[in-house]
Design a protein around this motif. Structure first.
Motif, PDB file in Angstrom:
ATOM      1  N   TYR A 305      -7.191   3.671 -12.015  1.00  0.00           N
ATOM      2  CA  TYR A 305      -8.418   4.281 -11.518  1.00  0.00           C
ATOM      3  C   TYR A 305      -9.584   3.325 -11.746  1.00  0.00           C
ATOM      4  CZ  TYR A 305      -5.462   8.403 -11.918  1.00  0.00           C
ATOM      5  OH  TYR A 305      -4.421   9.282 -11.814  1.00  0.00           O
ATOM      6  N   ALA A 306     -10.567   3.431 -10.866  1.00  0.00           N
ATOM      7  CA  ALA A 306     -11.742   2.577 -10.986  1.00  0.00           C
ATOM      8  C   ALA A 306     -12.993   3.359 -10.617  1.00  0.00           C
ATOM      9  CB  ALA A 306     -11.605   1.357 -10.083  1.00  0.00           C
ATOM     10  N   VAL A 307     -14.116   2.915 -11.179  1.00  0.00           N
ATOM     11  CA  VAL A 307     -15.441   3.442 -10.818  1.00  0.00           C
ATOM     12  C   VAL A 307     -16.219   2.310 -10.164  1.00  0.00           C
ATOM     13  CG1 VAL A 307     -17.603   4.423 -11.660  1.00  0.00           C
ATOM     14  CG2 VAL A 307     -15.440   5.085 -12.723  1.00  0.00           C
ATOM     15  N   THR A 308     -16.759   2.579  -8.988  1.00  0.00           N
ATOM     16  CA  THR A 308     -17.648   1.616  -8.349  1.00  0.00           C
ATOM     17  C   THR A 308     -19.030   2.239  -8.224  1.00  0.00           C
ATOM     18  OG1 THR A 308     -17.039   2.380  -6.124  1.00  0.00           O
ATOM     19  CG2 THR A 308     -15.788   0.529  -7.039  1.00  0.00           C
ATOM     20  N   GLY A 309     -20.050   1.393  -8.263  1.00  0.00           N
ATOM     21  CA  GLY A 309     -21.427   1.860  -8.144  1.00  0.00           C
ATOM     22  C   GLY A 309     -22.169   1.061  -7.095  1.00  0.00           C
ATOM     23  N   CYS A 310     -23.118   1.692  -6.430  1.00  0.00           N
ATOM     24  CA  CYS A 310     -23.979   0.980  -5.487  1.00  0.00           C
ATOM     25  C   CYS A 310     -25.403   1.499  -5.644  1.00  0.00           C
ATOM     26  CB  CYS A 310     -23.483   1.135  -4.045  1.00  0.00           C
ATOM     27  SG  CYS A 310     -23.822   2.732  -3.295  1.00  0.00           S
ATOM     28  N   LYS A 311     -26.334   0.838  -4.961  1.00  0.00           N
ATOM     29  CA  LYS A 311     -27.747   1.239  -5.007  1.00  0.00           C
ATOM     30  C   LYS A 311     -28.210   1.363  -6.466  1.00  0.00           C
ATOM     31  CE  LYS A 311     -28.938   4.465  -2.108  1.00  0.00           C
ATOM     32  NZ  LYS A 311     -28.908   5.759  -1.366  1.00  0.00           N
ATOM     33  N   TYR A 312     -28.018   0.276  -7.221  1.00  0.00           N
ATOM     34  CA  TYR A 312     -28.374   0.252  -8.646  1.00  0.00           C
ATOM     35  C   TYR A 312     -27.699   1.390  -9.402  1.00  0.00           C
ATOM     36  CZ  TYR A 312     -31.984  -3.208  -7.525  1.00  0.00           C
ATOM     37  OH  TYR A 312     -32.644  -4.328  -7.103  1.00  0.00           O
ATOM     38  N   GLU A 336     -37.662  16.366  -6.172  1.00  0.00           N
ATOM     39  CA  GLU A 336     -38.400  16.646  -4.936  1.00  0.00           C
ATOM     40  C   GLU A 336     -39.891  16.438  -5.176  1.00  0.00           C
ATOM     41  OE1 GLU A 336     -38.953  20.261  -1.652  1.00  0.00           O
ATOM     42  OE2 GLU A 336     -37.572  20.483  -3.363  1.00  0.00           O
ATOM     43  N   GLY A 337     -40.524  15.733  -4.260  1.00  0.00           N
ATOM     44  CA  GLY A 337     -41.952  15.478  -4.363  1.00  0.00           C
ATOM     45  C   GLY A 337     -42.313  14.276  -5.205  1.00  0.00           C
ATOM     46  N   GLU A 338     -41.316  13.591  -5.774  1.00  0.00           N
ATOM     47  CA  GLU A 338     -41.600  12.424  -6.616  1.00  0.00           C
ATOM     48  C   GLU A 338     -42.098  11.269  -5.755  1.00  0.00           C
ATOM     49  OE1 GLU A 338     -38.885   9.534  -9.365  1.00  0.00           O
ATOM     50  OE2 GLU A 338     -38.792  11.677  -9.826  1.00  0.00           O
ATOM     51  N   ASP A 339     -42.963  10.441  -6.311  1.00  0.00           N
ATOM     52  CA  ASP A 339     -43.522   9.285  -5.612  1.00  0.00           C
ATOM     53  C   ASP A 339     -42.384   8.415  -5.079  1.00  0.00           C
ATOM     54  OD1 ASP A 339     -44.848   7.066  -4.711  1.00  0.00           O
ATOM     55  OD2 ASP A 339     -45.931   6.668  -6.562  1.00  0.00           O
ATOM     56  N   SER A 340     -42.345   8.214  -3.767  1.00  0.00           N
ATOM     57  CA  SER A 340     -41.251   7.467  -3.137  1.00  0.00           C
ATOM     58  C   SER A 340     -41.243   5.988  -3.519  1.00  0.00           C
ATOM     59  CB  SER A 340     -41.347   7.602  -1.616  1.00  0.00           C
ATOM     60  OG  SER A 340     -42.594   7.096  -1.138  1.00  0.00           O
ATOM     61  N   SER A 341     -42.373   5.487  -4.018  1.00  0.00           N
ATOM     62  CA  SER A 341     -42.443   4.078  -4.404  1.00  0.00           C
ATOM     63  C   SER A 341     -41.873   3.823  -5.812  1.00  0.00           C
ATOM     64  CB  SER A 341     -43.889   3.587  -4.356  1.00  0.00           C
ATOM     65  OG  SER A 341     -44.692   4.258  -5.323  1.00  0.00           O
ATOM     66  N   ARG A 342     -41.555   4.889  -6.512  1.00  0.00           N
ATOM     67  CA  ARG A 342     -41.032   4.744  -7.867  1.00  0.00           C
ATOM     68  C   ARG A 342     -39.579   4.269  -7.826  1.00  0.00           C
ATOM     69  NH1 ARG A 342     -40.982   9.593 -12.434  1.00  0.00           N
ATOM     70  NH2 ARG A 342     -40.713   8.266 -14.273  1.00  0.00           N
ATOM     71  N   ASN A 343     -39.258   3.242  -8.601  1.00  0.00           N
ATOM     72  CA  ASN A 343     -37.903   2.704  -8.615  1.00  0.00           C
ATOM     73  C   ASN A 343     -36.919   3.708  -9.191  1.00  0.00           C
ATOM     74  OD1 ASN A 343     -38.482   0.137  -7.532  1.00  0.00           O
ATOM     75  ND2 ASN A 343     -39.203  -0.601  -9.516  1.00  0.00           N
ATOM     76  N   HIS A 344     -35.658   3.566  -8.798  1.00  0.00           N
ATOM     77  CA  HIS A 344     -34.585   4.395  -9.340  1.00  0.00           C
ATOM     78  C   HIS A 344     -33.399   3.471  -9.610  1.00  0.00           C
ATOM     79  CE1 HIS A 344     -32.309   8.503  -9.070  1.00  0.00           C
ATOM     80  NE2 HIS A 344     -32.573   8.125 -10.310  1.00  0.00           N
ATOM     81  N   ARG A 345     -33.320   2.966 -10.848  1.00  0.00           N
ATOM     82  CA  ARG A 345     -32.329   1.951 -11.207  1.00  0.00           C
ATOM     83  C   ARG A 345     -31.611   2.355 -12.487  1.00  0.00           C
ATOM     84  NH1 ARG A 345     -36.544  -2.919 -11.439  1.00  0.00           N
ATOM     85  NH2 ARG A 345     -37.577  -1.290 -12.658  1.00  0.00           N
ATOM     86  N   LEU A 346     -30.286   2.330 -12.431  1.00  0.00           N
ATOM     87  CA  LEU A 346     -29.471   2.741 -13.573  1.00  0.00           C
ATOM     88  C   LEU A 346     -28.562   1.595 -14.013  1.00  0.00           C
ATOM     89  CD1 LEU A 346     -30.302   5.522 -12.233  1.00  0.00           C
ATOM     90  CD2 LEU A 346     -28.208   6.442 -13.228  1.00  0.00           C
ATOM     91  N   LYS A 347     -28.529   1.358 -15.309  1.00  0.00           N
ATOM     92  CA  LYS A 347     -27.531   0.475 -15.907  1.00  0.00           C
ATOM     93  C   LYS A 347     -26.340   1.325 -16.328  1.00  0.00           C
ATOM     94  CE  LYS A 347     -27.566  -3.259 -17.242  1.00  0.00           C
ATOM     95  NZ  LYS A 347     -26.928  -4.476 -16.687  1.00  0.00           N
TER      96      LYS A 347
END
Length: 441
Positions: A305-312, A336-347
Motif C-alpha cells: 500500500y502507498a499514500v500519495t499527496g498532491c497540491k502541497y 468557507e469564507g476564508e481569504d482565498s489568497s491564504r496559502n494552504h500547505r501541509l508537510k
C-alpha cells in the motif's frame, strides 16, 4: 469530543465531511468513508492545545516557508537528532547533531549555502548523516561518541560546478536487517542514497565511491564507479528505495510516479517498470509506502500500500499496489469564507510502523494525526485488501511545524486530574511506542 458524539458520528451512514471547531473538547473524529473532506480550524489561535505537550530544544528563527526536504531528522535508534541552521550574516548552512540522552552536540560545517535536506542513514549500528545544500553539494559524515564527546568523520563530499538553485532532495535506502542468526549481515545497501537536482536523479553507492575515489571533495564528473544518473520530464519531488536497494520509485511535478529496477553493478541503465499518474496529472508532493519497519518480518510483503499527496499534500490518496486501485481519498479544504489568497500547505511524515500519518498545516499552526488500519492486523480476514484512515485528530500548535521527524507513535491511556496528566502503559498494537510526536522547527 465526548463519547456520545464520537459514536453518533461513527454510526452515521456516511462521514464525507469533518469540520473541526478549534475546541479541545472536539479534536478527534472517526473516519469510515472512502472519500473524506477535512475542514480544519481557522488557525487564528494564540496558544496551542492543552493536549499537546512540547519541549523546546533550541531557539532559532527558521524562515517561514514550505521546505520540500527535511530540516530536522532523527537517527533510527532515537538517541540522535539533527537540524539545519544558517550562520548569521553569511548565508552558509550547517547541521547541528545532538545526543538527546547526554546533550552532547557537534556542528557540521562547510556547506556553501543553506541546507535544504538532511537525514540519517537507516542503520542502527552506524550514525551516518547526509545533507544537500541549496547549490546541490552533497555532504555525508559519520558521527561517533566517546568520553570526550561527539566527533565527525567525513565520508563523502561532492561539489558541483553549477550554482543553479534547483530543488534538491536526499533520500537514503531504508535498509532492513533480514539475516538469520549465524548468517553474515550485508549492510551495503544501507549506504545507498538518492540525490536529486531538479529533474536529474543521482544514485550514490558510498562504499564503492569511497573505495574507488576516496572521500572527496570531488565533482560528480570525476566519479566513474558507484554513481548512476537518471532524468525525468519534471522536477523530482520525492522518491523511495526498496529495502534491498534494487528498486526505486520517483514522483515528479509532471504528476508521474515511476518504478525503476536499479543496477548498481555493471553498465546496465535502470529500467522503468511502471508509471502512473495518481492525481490525474497534478504535481505529486509526496509518496509514503505503508510498510512496518518497527517490527519487520522478513517474510512480509513490502510496497503493498502507498499514500500519495498532491497540491502541497492537501489531497491524499491511499492505493493498493497490487490492484492499482485507490482505496481512500482525503482532502483538506479551507473554511468557507476564508481569504482565498491564504496559502494552504501541509508537510507530511509517518511513524516507523506506518500506522500513523502526521501532517502539519504550516500556514494555520495546526497538526493532524491520522490513524491507519492496514489488513493483516488482528481480526482481519486473510483475503481482505484494506488500508484506510480510521480516525483523525487535530492539534492547535503555538507555532507552525515547518518540518517533522516522527520517532515513534502509539496509543497510551492518559488520565488527567488536579495533579496534572499521567500517561499509563501502552495499549493497542504498537507496543513500546510513545504518543504520536514530532521534533519540529
Amino acid at each position: 469530543m465526548d463519547g456520545q458524539m464520537f459514536f453518533k458520528t461513527l454510526l452515521q451512514k456516511k462521514n464525507a465531511q469533518i469540520q473541526f471547531s478549534g475546541q479541545d473538547e472536539t479534536i478527534s473524529f472517526p473516519v469510515k468513508d472512502p472519500d473524506v473532506t477535512i475542514i480544519g480550524s481557522s488557525g487564528d489561535h494564540q496558544l496551542g492545545s492543552s493536549k499537546l505537550h512540547m519541549k523546546n530544544i533550541v531557539n532559532y528563527a527558521w524562515e517561514h516557508k514550505y521546505y520540500p526536504g527535511q530540516v530536522v531528522c532523527h537517527h533510527m535508534g532515537g538517541e540522535y537528532i539533527a537540524y539545519s541552521i544558517i550562520t548569521a550574516g553569511k548565508n552558509m548552512g550547517s547541521v547541528r547533531v545532538v545526543n538527546r540522552r547526554t546533550s552532547e552536540r557537534i556542528l557540521i560545517k562547510g556547506m556553501q549555502g543553506a541546507v535544504v535536506d538532511v537525514s540519517f542513514a537507516h542503520i542502527q549500528e552506524d550514525v551516518v548523516i547526509g545533507c544537500v545544500d541549496e547549490l546541490g553539494n552533497l555532504f555525508v559524515y559519520r558521527v561517533t561518541e566517546n568520553s570526550s564527546g561527539l566527533h565527525q568523520e567525513r565520508m563523502l563530499e561532492v561539489l558541483r560546478d553549477k550554482n543553479e538553485k534547483e530543488e534538491h532532495r536526499l533520500i537514503w535506502c531504508p535498509y532492513l536487517n533480514t539475516v538469520e542468526e549465524g548468517e553474515e549481515e550485508d549492510t551495503s545497501c544501507a549506504y545507498l542514497l538518492l540525490l536529486t537536482h531538479g529533474n536529474i536523479l543521482e544514485i550514490w553507492d558510498l562504499n564503492t565511491v569511497q573505495e574507488e575515489h576516496g572521500t572527496g571533495p570531488f565533482r560528480p564528473e570525476d566519479v566513474t564507479d558507484g554513481l548512476l544518473k537518471l532524468s525525468d520530464e519534471g522536477t523530482i519531488t520525492d522518491a523511495a528505495f526498496s529495502p534491498d536497494g534494487t528498486a526505486l520509485v520517483t514522483t515528479s511535478s509532471q504528476g508521474q510516479v515511476k518504478f525503476y529496477q536499479v543496477y548498481m553493478k555493471g553498465d546496465e541503465t535502470p529500467r522503468c517498470l511502471r508509471q502512473w499518474a495518481p492525481h490525474q496529472g497534478k504535481p505529486v508532493s509526496s509518496l509514503i509506502f505503508l510498510d512496518d519497519y518497527s517490527q519487520y518480518n522478513a517474510n512480509a510483503s513490502i510496497w503493498r500500500y502507498a499514500v500519495t499527496g498532491c497540491k502541497y499534500n492537501t489531497e491524499l490518496k491511499i492505493w493498493s499496489c497490487k490492484s492499482w486501485t485507490c482505496l481512500q481519498t482525503i482532502k483538506f479544504q479551507p473554511r468557507e469564507g476564508e481569504d482565498s489568497s491564504r496559502n494552504h500547505r501541509l508537510k507530511i511524515t509517518s511513524d516507523s510502523s506506518s500506522k500513523y500519518l502526521v501532517l502539519s498545516d504550516i500556514d494555520r499552526q495546526l497538526v493532524y494525526v491520522l490513524t491507519l488500519r492496514i489488513d493483516g492486523e488482528e481480526g482481519d480476514q486473510e483475503d481482505t485488501e484494506t488500508a484506510s484512515v480510521v480516525s483523525i485528530t487535530e492539534f492547535q500548535t503555538p507555532s507552525p511545524f515547518l518540518s517533522m521527524s516522527c520517532m515513534s507513535a502509539g496509543l497510551r491511556q492518559v488520565s488527567i486530574n488536579e495533579d496534572g496528566m499521567t500517561v499509563e502503559d501502552d495499549i493497542g498494537s504498537n507496543s513500546g511506542a510513545n504518543s504520536p510526536s514530532s521534533h519540529h522547527q
